[in-house]
Scaffold this motif. Structure first.
Motif, PDB file in Angstrom:
ATOM      1  N   SER A  59      46.897  26.559  42.701  1.00 12.88           N
ATOM      2  CA  SER A  59      45.766  27.441  42.381  1.00 12.88           C
ATOM      3  C   SER A  59      45.351  28.227  43.616  1.00 12.88           C
ATOM      4  O   SER A  59      45.738  27.880  44.745  1.00 12.88           O
ATOM      5  CB  SER A  59      44.569  26.615  41.884  1.00 12.88           C
ATOM      6  OG  SER A  59      44.042  25.829  42.944  1.00 12.88           O
ATOM      7  N   GLY A  60      44.542  29.251  43.383  1.00 16.75           N
ATOM      8  CA  GLY A  60      43.951  29.978  44.503  1.00 16.75           C
ATOM      9  C   GLY A  60      42.979  29.096  45.268  1.00 16.75           C
ATOM     10  O   GLY A  60      42.880  29.173  46.492  1.00 16.75           O
ATOM     11  N   THR A  61      42.268  28.253  44.526  1.00 15.01           N
ATOM     12  CA  THR A  61      41.309  27.356  45.162  1.00 15.01           C
ATOM     13  C   THR A  61      42.020  26.405  46.133  1.00 15.01           C
ATOM     14  O   THR A  61      41.543  26.173  47.251  1.00 15.01           O
ATOM     15  CB  THR A  61      40.551  26.547  44.081  1.00 15.01           C
ATOM     16  OG1 THR A  61      40.010  27.460  43.127  1.00 15.01           O
ATOM     17  CG2 THR A  61      39.432  25.732  44.689  1.00 15.01           C
ATOM     18  N   ILE A  64      42.900  28.216  49.300  1.00 15.56           N
ATOM     19  CA  ILE A  64      41.743  28.337  50.204  1.00 15.56           C
ATOM     20  C   ILE A  64      41.490  27.011  50.920  1.00 15.56           C
ATOM     21  O   ILE A  64      41.239  26.971  52.127  1.00 15.56           O
ATOM     22  CB  ILE A  64      40.479  28.781  49.433  1.00 15.56           C
ATOM     23  CG1 ILE A  64      40.673  30.185  48.862  1.00 15.56           C
ATOM     24  CG2 ILE A  64      39.247  28.734  50.338  1.00 15.56           C
ATOM     25  CD1 ILE A  64      39.558  30.646  47.935  1.00 15.56           C
ATOM     26  N   THR A  85      30.393  35.905  44.543  1.00 21.46           N
ATOM     27  CA  THR A  85      31.789  35.597  44.253  1.00 21.46           C
ATOM     28  C   THR A  85      31.879  34.486  43.220  1.00 21.46           C
ATOM     29  O   THR A  85      30.864  33.923  42.789  1.00 21.46           O
ATOM     30  CB  THR A  85      32.548  35.182  45.535  1.00 21.46           C
ATOM     31  OG1 THR A  85      33.953  35.059  45.242  1.00 21.46           O
ATOM     32  CG2 THR A  85      32.050  33.851  46.083  1.00 21.46           C
ATOM     33  N   PHE A  86      33.093  34.172  42.848  1.00 18.89           N
ATOM     34  CA  PHE A  86      33.377  33.034  41.981  1.00 18.89           C
ATOM     35  C   PHE A  86      33.352  31.748  42.820  1.00 18.89           C
ATOM     36  O   PHE A  86      33.702  31.768  44.006  1.00 18.89           O
ATOM     37  CB  PHE A  86      34.766  33.252  41.359  1.00 18.89           C
ATOM     38  CG  PHE A  86      35.318  32.077  40.616  1.00 18.89           C
ATOM     39  CD1 PHE A  86      34.651  31.541  39.524  1.00 18.89           C
ATOM     40  CD2 PHE A  86      36.513  31.499  41.022  1.00 18.89           C
ATOM     41  CE1 PHE A  86      35.178  30.451  38.850  1.00 18.89           C
ATOM     42  CE2 PHE A  86      37.043  30.416  40.344  1.00 18.89           C
ATOM     43  CZ  PHE A  86      36.368  29.889  39.256  1.00 18.89           C
ATOM     44  N   GLY A  88      35.211  29.331  43.124  1.00 21.68           N
ATOM     45  CA  GLY A  88      36.473  28.925  43.745  1.00 21.68           C
ATOM     46  C   GLY A  88      36.594  29.337  45.204  1.00 21.68           C
ATOM     47  O   GLY A  88      37.318  28.708  45.978  1.00 21.68           O
ATOM     48  N   VAL A 138      35.575  38.789  50.128  1.00 24.40           N
ATOM     49  CA  VAL A 138      36.257  38.792  48.829  1.00 24.40           C
ATOM     50  C   VAL A 138      36.394  40.237  48.336  1.00 24.40           C
ATOM     51  O   VAL A 138      35.466  41.028  48.495  1.00 24.40           O
ATOM     52  CB  VAL A 138      35.437  37.986  47.788  1.00 24.40           C
ATOM     53  CG1 VAL A 138      36.223  37.809  46.498  1.00 24.40           C
ATOM     54  CG2 VAL A 138      35.000  36.639  48.350  1.00 24.40           C
ATOM     55  N   LEU A 140      36.068  41.713  45.274  1.00 23.19           N
ATOM     56  CA  LEU A 140      35.671  41.339  43.913  1.00 23.19           C
ATOM     57  C   LEU A 140      36.079  42.361  42.869  1.00 23.19           C
ATOM     58  O   LEU A 140      35.938  43.563  43.079  1.00 23.19           O
ATOM     59  CB  LEU A 140      34.160  41.157  43.837  1.00 23.19           C
ATOM     60  CG  LEU A 140      33.635  39.757  44.136  1.00 23.19           C
ATOM     61  CD1 LEU A 140      32.184  39.667  43.700  1.00 23.19           C
ATOM     62  CD2 LEU A 140      34.451  38.646  43.508  1.00 23.19           C
ATOM     63  N   ALA A 166      42.073  37.001  45.585  1.00 23.20           N
ATOM     64  CA  ALA A 166      42.421  36.388  44.291  1.00 23.20           C
ATOM     65  C   ALA A 166      42.423  37.410  43.149  1.00 23.20           C
ATOM     66  O   ALA A 166      43.231  37.321  42.232  1.00 23.20           O
ATOM     67  CB  ALA A 166      41.442  35.260  43.970  1.00 23.20           C
ATOM     68  N   GLU A 167      41.502  38.375  43.227  1.00 18.14           N
ATOM     69  CA  GLU A 167      41.348  39.335  42.131  1.00 18.14           C
ATOM     70  C   GLU A 167      41.979  40.685  42.474  1.00 18.14           C
ATOM     71  O   GLU A 167      41.867  41.621  41.693  1.00 18.14           O
ATOM     72  CB  GLU A 167      39.846  39.522  41.837  1.00 18.14           C
ATOM     73  CG  GLU A 167      39.147  38.204  41.500  1.00 18.14           C
ATOM     74  CD  GLU A 167      37.637  38.332  41.278  1.00 18.14           C
ATOM     75  OE1 GLU A 167      37.097  39.449  41.415  1.00 18.14           O
ATOM     76  OE2 GLU A 167      37.007  37.303  40.976  1.00 18.14           O
ATOM     77  N   SER A 188      45.416  34.499  43.615  1.00 19.67           N
ATOM     78  CA  SER A 188      45.358  33.582  42.468  1.00 19.67           C
ATOM     79  C   SER A 188      46.202  34.131  41.329  1.00 19.67           C
ATOM     80  O   SER A 188      46.235  35.339  41.097  1.00 19.67           O
ATOM     81  CB  SER A 188      43.916  33.417  41.994  1.00 19.67           C
ATOM     82  OG  SER A 188      43.898  32.775  40.726  1.00 19.67           O
ATOM     83  N   ASN A 190      45.815  32.581  38.270  1.00 17.39           N
ATOM     84  CA  ASN A 190      45.152  31.959  37.130  1.00 17.39           C
ATOM     85  C   ASN A 190      45.377  32.829  35.884  1.00 17.39           C
ATOM     86  O   ASN A 190      45.689  34.008  35.992  1.00 17.39           O
ATOM     87  CB  ASN A 190      43.655  31.837  37.459  1.00 17.39           C
ATOM     88  CG  ASN A 190      42.914  31.041  36.424  1.00 17.39           C
ATOM     89  OD1 ASN A 190      43.417  30.032  35.941  1.00 17.39           O
ATOM     90  ND2 ASN A 190      41.729  31.487  36.075  1.00 17.39           N
ATOM     91  N   GLY A 200      47.995  29.117  39.326  1.00 22.55           N
ATOM     92  CA  GLY A 200      48.699  29.133  40.598  1.00 22.55           C
ATOM     93  C   GLY A 200      47.972  29.955  41.633  1.00 22.55           C
ATOM     94  O   GLY A 200      46.974  30.627  41.324  1.00 22.55           O
ATOM     95  N   TRP A 322      29.372  37.870  38.528  1.00 23.73           N
ATOM     96  CA  TRP A 322      29.227  36.536  39.129  1.00 23.73           C
ATOM     97  C   TRP A 322      27.780  36.258  39.531  1.00 23.73           C
ATOM     98  O   TRP A 322      27.109  37.125  40.078  1.00 23.73           O
ATOM     99  CB  TRP A 322      30.100  36.393  40.384  1.00 23.73           C
ATOM    100  CG  TRP A 322      31.562  36.576  40.173  1.00 23.73           C
ATOM    101  CD1 TRP A 322      32.366  37.483  40.818  1.00 23.73           C
ATOM    102  CD2 TRP A 322      32.433  35.838  39.285  1.00 23.73           C
ATOM    103  NE1 TRP A 322      33.671  37.351  40.374  1.00 23.73           N
ATOM    104  CE2 TRP A 322      33.737  36.357  39.438  1.00 23.73           C
ATOM    105  CE3 TRP A 322      32.226  34.801  38.381  1.00 23.73           C
ATOM    106  CZ2 TRP A 322      34.834  35.874  38.725  1.00 23.73           C
ATOM    107  CZ3 TRP A 322      33.313  34.323  37.663  1.00 23.73           C
ATOM    108  CH2 TRP A 322      34.587  34.856  37.844  1.00 23.73           C
TER     109      TRP A 322
HETATM  110  C1  LIG Z   1      40.140  33.173  40.567  1.00 28.11           C
HETATM  111  C2  LIG Z   1      39.473  33.196  41.870  1.00 28.11           C
HETATM  112  C3  LIG Z   1      39.634  32.190  42.843  1.00 28.11           C
HETATM  113  C4  LIG Z   1      40.332  30.903  42.590  1.00 28.11           C
HETATM  114  O1  LIG Z   1      41.536  30.964  42.045  1.00 28.11           O
HETATM  115  P1  LIG Z   1      42.084  29.804  41.044  1.00 28.11           P
HETATM  116  O2  LIG Z   1      43.526  30.117  40.994  1.00 28.11           O
HETATM  117  O3  LIG Z   1      41.386  29.993  39.749  1.00 28.11           O
HETATM  118  O4  LIG Z   1      41.792  28.500  41.697  1.00 28.11           O
HETATM  119  C5  LIG Z   1      39.031  32.344  44.066  1.00 28.11           C
HETATM  120  N1  LIG Z   1      38.292  33.411  44.347  1.00 28.11           N
HETATM  121  C6  LIG Z   1      38.079  34.383  43.447  1.00 28.11           C
HETATM  122  C7  LIG Z   1      37.247  35.542  43.841  1.00 28.11           C
HETATM  123  C8  LIG Z   1      38.643  34.295  42.178  1.00 28.11           C
HETATM  124  O5  LIG Z   1      38.392  35.245  41.271  1.00 28.11           O
END
Ligand SMILES: *Cc1c(COP(=O)(O)O)cnc(C)c1O
Length: 375
Positions: A59-61, A64, A85-86, A88, A138, A140, A166-167, A188, A190, A200, A322
């Protein structure tokens, strides 16, 4: 409720060729967390984002989290994080028992405000606190943050940047791709992102040492020995090869996904920007967003809710922007530098359905409901 099929915010969009890569993985029995599809997917990402190294994770999380581990972020250390932000982005700071310091956004890109960022660093200095170990800006909704301004401050205070892209896979800032700007950068895949591997993420950098360390930590931190020996705590974070096979197929269609998301933004913009009380997230000069999600800002919370609920009544998913991290119950105690900008974005903002597989009539249906709600 109508009988119309549901329109989702940003569902997965397969291109078709993913299956041939998956078949290849099955035919050669590379089913687990090692295999040629992983290597090739990493190569594609590293080239696309103009980095020397890429490693893929579950995952992206988790990417990080690994970045923070590699920078040595430990209990009590401070990490500066964009508040808007999200979750994650911020959770991994807590995984390390470190202390998040949240910073508000500016209103041009809705991302990390360089002035408040500097305020935060200087203020912590004045309080005699240890220098933050990392800064996490981020991009966003795919919109690049103020890369140059944030970088200048980070360099002046010698704090590494973990770029949360991620985005923003496919977004461009002054001719360079998002994912190329941090000491480390994360992506990410996701299910709701611009391309997906089911789930992922990736960690990008120009450091061979960091790249190796990330892979080592993500595969249970095994020392080089014939038996299982561990001198460090590891994680089970590696991406599976079958998922990487999906990612490979998705890389082939990334350009068309970006094109479609941008076209969807343009349709929304041309149909709705004339309405009083509706504003869009602008693109500043030199920037090209992948327009992962088209977002609008309405006059006030009442108008936002009216639009959101009308869409929901018609089986169309939309989502408030968010809710900033410093407003979240789990981070209520955290330091915050800024004003009420991210709170206002949360109150007034709405993400519209933006999936690259939305049909023309899906978009029309969505727009006509928004128009009615605005009248
Ligand atoms: C989706 C997202 C993440 C985390 O990614 P995952 O793959 O869902 O764990 C982190 N930061 C932002 C800004 C995201 O949108």
């Amino acid at each position: 409720m109508t009988s119309n099929p549901r329109i989702y915010l940003s569902p997965p969009h397969m291109g078709g060729i993913e299956m041939s890569h998956i078949q290849e993985a099955f035919d050669t029995n590379w089913i687990s967390t090692v295999g040629p599809q992983i290597n090739e997917f990493e190569n594609r990402l590293q080239q696309y984002c103009q980095r020397q190294y890429a490693a893929v994770f579950s995952s992206g999380t988790s990417a990080i989290h690994l970045a923070l581990r590699i920078l040595g972020v430990a209990e009590g250390d401070r990490v500066i994080c964009q508040s808007f932000t999200f979750a994650g982005t911020a959770y991994p700071i807590a995984y390390q028992n470190a202390v998040p310091v949240f910073v508000d956004s500016e209103l041009d890109t809705w991302n990390l405000d360089p002035n408040y960022l500097e305020d935060a660093i200087v203020n912590l200095q004045k309080q005699g606190k240890k220098k933050p170990k990392a800064i996490m800006p981020v991009h966003l909704y795919g919109m690049p943050y103020m890369v140059n301004e944030v970088k200048e401050i980070a360099e002046r205070f010698e704090i590494p940047i973990i770029e949360d892209a991620a985005e923003a896979l496919g977004s461009i800032y002054q001719g360079k791709p998002c994912g190329s700007f941090g000491e480390m950068s994360i992506l990410s895949f996701n299910g709701n992102k611009i391309i997906t591997t089911s789930g992922g993420g990736a960690l990008l950098s120009n450091s061979e040492e960091w790249n190796n360390k990330a892979k080592f930590l993500s595969t249970q931190a095994r020392d080089p020995a014939p038996h299982y020996q561990h001198s460090e705590i590891g994680f089970n974070y590696r991406l599976g090869n079958v998922n990487a096979a999906i990612g490979l197929g998705q890389m082939d269609v990334l350009a068309s996904r970006i094109e479609r998301r941008r076209a969807i933004y343009d349709i929304y913009h041309s149909e709705l920007s004339g309405f009083e009380g509706v504003k869009f997230q602008p693109e500043v000069a030199g920037v090209e967003s992948n327009r992962w999600l088209t977002c609008i800002l309405t006059r006030d919370n009442e108008m936002r809710e009216k639009i959101r609920l009308s869409l929901e009544e018609n089986n169309i998913e939309s989502r408030p922007l968010w809710k900033a991290m410093h407003l979240q119950p789990v981070f209520a105690e955290a330091d915050y530098f800024g004003s009420s900008r991210s709170e206002s974005l949360f109150q007034k903002g709405l993400c519209l359905p933006s999936g690259s597989n939305m049909s023309g009539s899906d978009i029309e249906r969505t727009i006509s409901i928004i128009k009615k709600a605005c009248q």
